[in-house]
Write an enzyme that holds these catalytic residues in place. Structure first.
Site, PDB file in Angstrom:
ATOM      1  N   LEU A  43      10.323 -20.812  -4.750  1.00  0.00           N
ATOM      2  CA  LEU A  43       9.424 -19.862  -4.089  1.00  0.00           C
ATOM      3  C   LEU A  43       8.018 -20.089  -4.608  1.00  0.00           C
ATOM      4  O   LEU A  43       7.791 -20.175  -5.818  1.00  0.00           O
ATOM      5  CB  LEU A  43       9.838 -18.415  -4.376  1.00  0.00           C
ATOM      6  N   GLY A  54      -0.179   5.536  -4.370  1.00  0.00           N
ATOM      7  CA  GLY A  54      -0.806   6.810  -4.718  1.00  0.00           C
ATOM      8  C   GLY A  54      -0.153   7.962  -3.981  1.00  0.00           C
ATOM      9  O   GLY A  54       0.176   9.005  -4.562  1.00  0.00           O
ATOM     10  N   ARG A  55       0.081   7.762  -2.679  1.00  0.00           N
ATOM     11  CA  ARG A  55       0.688   8.834  -1.884  1.00  0.00           C
ATOM     12  C   ARG A  55       2.142   9.072  -2.281  1.00  0.00           C
ATOM     13  O   ARG A  55       2.628  10.195  -2.268  1.00  0.00           O
ATOM     14  CB  ARG A  55       0.582   8.493  -0.383  1.00  0.00           C
ATOM     15  N   TRP A  56       2.824   8.017  -2.672  1.00  0.00           N
ATOM     16  CA  TRP A  56       4.217   8.155  -3.142  1.00  0.00           C
ATOM     17  C   TRP A  56       4.247   9.087  -4.352  1.00  0.00           C
ATOM     18  O   TRP A  56       5.100   9.974  -4.448  1.00  0.00           O
ATOM     19  CB  TRP A  56       4.752   6.769  -3.505  1.00  0.00           C
ATOM     20  N   ASP A  76       0.828  -1.209   0.000  1.00  0.00           N
ATOM     21  CA  ASP A  76       0.000   0.000   0.000  1.00  0.00           C
ATOM     22  C   ASP A  76       0.863   1.260   0.000  1.00  0.00           C
ATOM     23  O   ASP A  76       1.954   1.279   0.563  1.00  0.00           O
ATOM     24  CB  ASP A  76      -0.908  -0.013   1.241  1.00  0.00           C
ATOM     25  N   GLY A  77       0.340   2.310  -0.640  1.00  0.00           N
ATOM     26  CA  GLY A  77       1.001   3.614  -0.579  1.00  0.00           C
ATOM     27  C   GLY A  77       1.495   4.136  -1.919  1.00  0.00           C
ATOM     28  O   GLY A  77       2.161   5.176  -1.968  1.00  0.00           O
ATOM     29  N   GLU A  87       2.012 -13.231  12.512  1.00  0.00           N
ATOM     30  CA  GLU A  87       2.612 -12.068  13.180  1.00  0.00           C
ATOM     31  C   GLU A  87       2.429 -10.842  12.280  1.00  0.00           C
ATOM     32  O   GLU A  87       2.765 -10.891  11.087  1.00  0.00           O
ATOM     33  CB  GLU A  87       4.108 -12.302  13.427  1.00  0.00           C
ATOM     34  N   SER A 133     -11.092  -6.706  -3.681  1.00  0.00           N
ATOM     35  CA  SER A 133     -12.505  -6.661  -4.095  1.00  0.00           C
ATOM     36  C   SER A 133     -13.019  -5.230  -4.072  1.00  0.00           C
ATOM     37  O   SER A 133     -13.847  -4.852  -4.899  1.00  0.00           O
ATOM     38  CB  SER A 133     -13.389  -7.467  -3.136  1.00  0.00           C
ATOM     39  N   TRP A 166     -12.305  -2.251  -6.944  1.00  0.00           N
ATOM     40  CA  TRP A 166     -13.185  -2.000  -8.096  1.00  0.00           C
ATOM     41  C   TRP A 166     -13.931  -0.683  -7.948  1.00  0.00           C
ATOM     42  O   TRP A 166     -14.447  -0.136  -8.923  1.00  0.00           O
ATOM     43  CB  TRP A 166     -14.208  -3.125  -8.260  1.00  0.00           C
ATOM     44  N   HIS A 174       1.993   3.598  -9.205  1.00  0.00           N
ATOM     45  CA  HIS A 174       1.739   2.179  -9.468  1.00  0.00           C
ATOM     46  C   HIS A 174       2.881   1.561 -10.273  1.00  0.00           C
ATOM     47  O   HIS A 174       3.253   0.412 -10.051  1.00  0.00           O
ATOM     48  CB  HIS A 174       0.400   2.007 -10.188  1.00  0.00           C
ATOM     49  N   ARG A 189     -12.689   2.111  -7.227  1.00  0.00           N
ATOM     50  CA  ARG A 189     -11.871   3.270  -7.649  1.00  0.00           C
ATOM     51  C   ARG A 189     -12.345   3.777  -9.012  1.00  0.00           C
ATOM     52  O   ARG A 189     -13.051   3.061  -9.743  1.00  0.00           O
ATOM     53  CB  ARG A 189     -10.401   2.862  -7.723  1.00  0.00           C
TER      54      ARG A 189
HETATM   55  C1  IPE Z   1      -5.322  -2.606   0.218  1.00  0.00           C
HETATM   56  O1  IPE Z   1      -5.004  -1.277  -0.059  1.00  0.00           O
HETATM   57  C2  IPE Z   1      -5.404  -3.391  -1.042  1.00  0.00           C
HETATM   58  C3  IPE Z   1      -4.155  -3.554  -1.775  1.00  0.00           C
HETATM   59  C4  IPE Z   1      -2.974  -3.101  -1.458  1.00  0.00           C
HETATM   60  C5  IPE Z   1      -4.258  -4.312  -2.968  1.00  0.00           C
HETATM   61  P1  IPE Z   1      -6.131  -0.140  -0.114  1.00  0.00           P
HETATM   62  O2  IPE Z   1      -5.432   1.124  -0.316  1.00  0.00           O
HETATM   63  O3  IPE Z   1      -7.163  -0.514  -1.100  1.00  0.00           O
HETATM   64  O4  IPE Z   1      -6.756  -0.243   1.348  1.00  0.00           O
HETATM   65  P2  IPE Z   1      -7.725   0.746   2.138  1.00  0.00           P
HETATM   66  O5  IPE Z   1      -8.915   0.996   1.267  1.00  0.00           O
HETATM   67  O6  IPE Z   1      -6.971   2.004   2.422  1.00  0.00           O
HETATM   68  O7  IPE Z   1      -8.056   0.009   3.400  1.00  0.00           O
HETATM   69  C1  IPE Z   2      -1.693   0.290  -3.300  1.00  0.00           C
HETATM   70  O1  IPE Z   2      -1.480   1.655  -3.331  1.00  0.00           O
HETATM   71  C2  IPE Z   2      -2.050  -0.268  -4.651  1.00  0.00           C
HETATM   72  C3  IPE Z   2      -3.441  -0.730  -4.756  1.00  0.00           C
HETATM   73  C4  IPE Z   2      -4.336  -0.697  -3.817  1.00  0.00           C
HETATM   74  C5  IPE Z   2      -3.843  -1.267  -6.028  1.00  0.00           C
HETATM   75  P1  IPE Z   2      -2.679   2.708  -3.272  1.00  0.00           P
HETATM   76  O2  IPE Z   2      -3.125   2.984  -4.651  1.00  0.00           O
HETATM   77  O3  IPE Z   2      -3.736   2.258  -2.344  1.00  0.00           O
HETATM   78  O4  IPE Z   2      -1.913   3.961  -2.670  1.00  0.00           O
HETATM   79  P2  IPE Z   2      -2.480   4.990  -1.606  1.00  0.00           P
HETATM   80  O5  IPE Z   2      -2.940   4.225  -0.420  1.00  0.00           O
HETATM   81  O6  IPE Z   2      -3.588   5.737  -2.280  1.00  0.00           O
HETATM   82  O7  IPE Z   2      -1.292   5.849  -1.290  1.00  0.00           O
HETATM   83 MG    MG Z   3      -4.052   2.520  -0.361  1.00  0.00          MG
END
Ligand code: IPE
Ligand code: IPE
Ligand code: MG
Length: 250
Positions: A134, A26-28, A23-24, A210, A69, A72, A40, A74
């Site tokens: 792996l 978008g913010r990056w 995750d992250g 963990e 799930s 979708w 991405h 977005r």
């Molecule tokens: C969780 O990230 C799903 C994936 C990384 C694939 P999200 O960014 O969708 O999670 P929420 O909505 O902030 O909980």
């Molecule tokens: C995780 O990064 C990728 C997916 C959920 C597909 P995000 O797209 O959720 O990035 P943030 O959380 O908006 O920074």
């Molecule tokens: Mg996210």
């Protein structure tokens, strides 16, 4: 022979199975005034380095959450881009995974994915099916609730067909109908991006995993941060409900 002053990293317990919420992205991108797409793309590069480091550190199973799930929901443009990047990554990386003895599989609701993508996923699974170094599983269009629901449907179908006595339904039977059937439970869960939640990832399988969270955004997740997670894991005592004294006695 005196014990070595510092313990070698290899002597510390390494998780066999690591599950990651990447995750992250978008913010990056936002921090760099770039479109989310750039985040991405950067995230896809981190997938590759994470797979490589997992192999080097002796992790034998890796599960990566790529698209949930709920993702979708977005904007259609972002969903389309993520699917496109996924397809490109598949085409780019499969030969390398094949050459490195990595078995690639996917879990998630394939009925929601484009048939052309599903075909490529199946081809990649077949191509790498015999690999053992792996066990890599990518969760796409995946939700823990979806998985439990499809398992329940299968079990009900078996009960209706007379091949399962509902009185005999137990945890093993249910686990056997999940898309994660046959895999060991994750030992270590890593979530990047600062949120402290499961976001509908492996709800059943994470029961005794963990948990480790970092504020680092996924594109910045590197070997040293991965190593911090492994180090933290190595220091944990996993009791699975027992007492510490019981564990010392065994
Ligand atoms: C969780 O990230 C799903 C994936 C990384 C694939 P999200 O960014 O969708 O999670 P929420 O909505 O902030 O909980
Ligand atoms: C995780 O990064 C990728 C997916 C959920 C597909 P995000 O797209 O959720 O990035 P943030 O959380 O908006 O920074
Ligand atoms: Mg996210």
């Amino acid at each position: 022979m005196p014990a070595p002053a510092t313990e070698q990293p290899s002597a510390r317990p390494v998780p066999r199975h690591v599950a990651v919420i990447m995750d992250g992205n978008g913010r990056w991108a936002q921090q760099r005034s770039l479109p989310r797409a750039a985040g991405h793309r950067a995230g896809a590069r981190t997938v590759r380095s994470t797979i490589e480091y997992s192999v080097r550190r002796g992790v034998t199973a890796l599960t990566l959450f790529a698209f949930s799930s709920e993702n979708w929901l977005r904007p259609a443009e972002e969903v389309g881009l993520l699917m496109q990047l996924f397809l490109e990554a598949l085409d780019r990386e499969v030969a390398e995974l094949d050459a490195n003895d990595v078995r690639l599989r996917f879990i998630g609701d394939r009925a929601r994915l484009a048939p052309a993508l599903v075909d490529r996923m199946s081809a990649a699974e077949e191509r790498t099916a015999d690999h053992r170094r792996l066990d890599l599983v990518v969760a796409v269009a995946y939700g823990g609730r979806w998985d439990l629901t499809q398992a329940a449907k299968r079990l009900m179908g078996m009960a209706q067909a007379g091949t399962l006595d509902p009185q005999l339904l137990d945890e093993t039977a249910l686990a056997g109908c999940l898309t994660t059937a046959g895999r060991e439970q994750p030992d270590l869960f890593i979530r990047t991006g600062g949120e402290r939640r499961i976001s509908n990832f492996l709800l059943w399988d994470l029961a005794y995993t963990e948990l480790w969270f970092t504020d680092t955004l996924w594109p910045d997740f590197d070997e040293s941060i991965y190593e911090s997670a492994l180090e933290d894991f190595a220091g944990r005592q996993r009791r699975f409900g027992r007492t510490a004294a019981q564990l010392q006695a065994s």
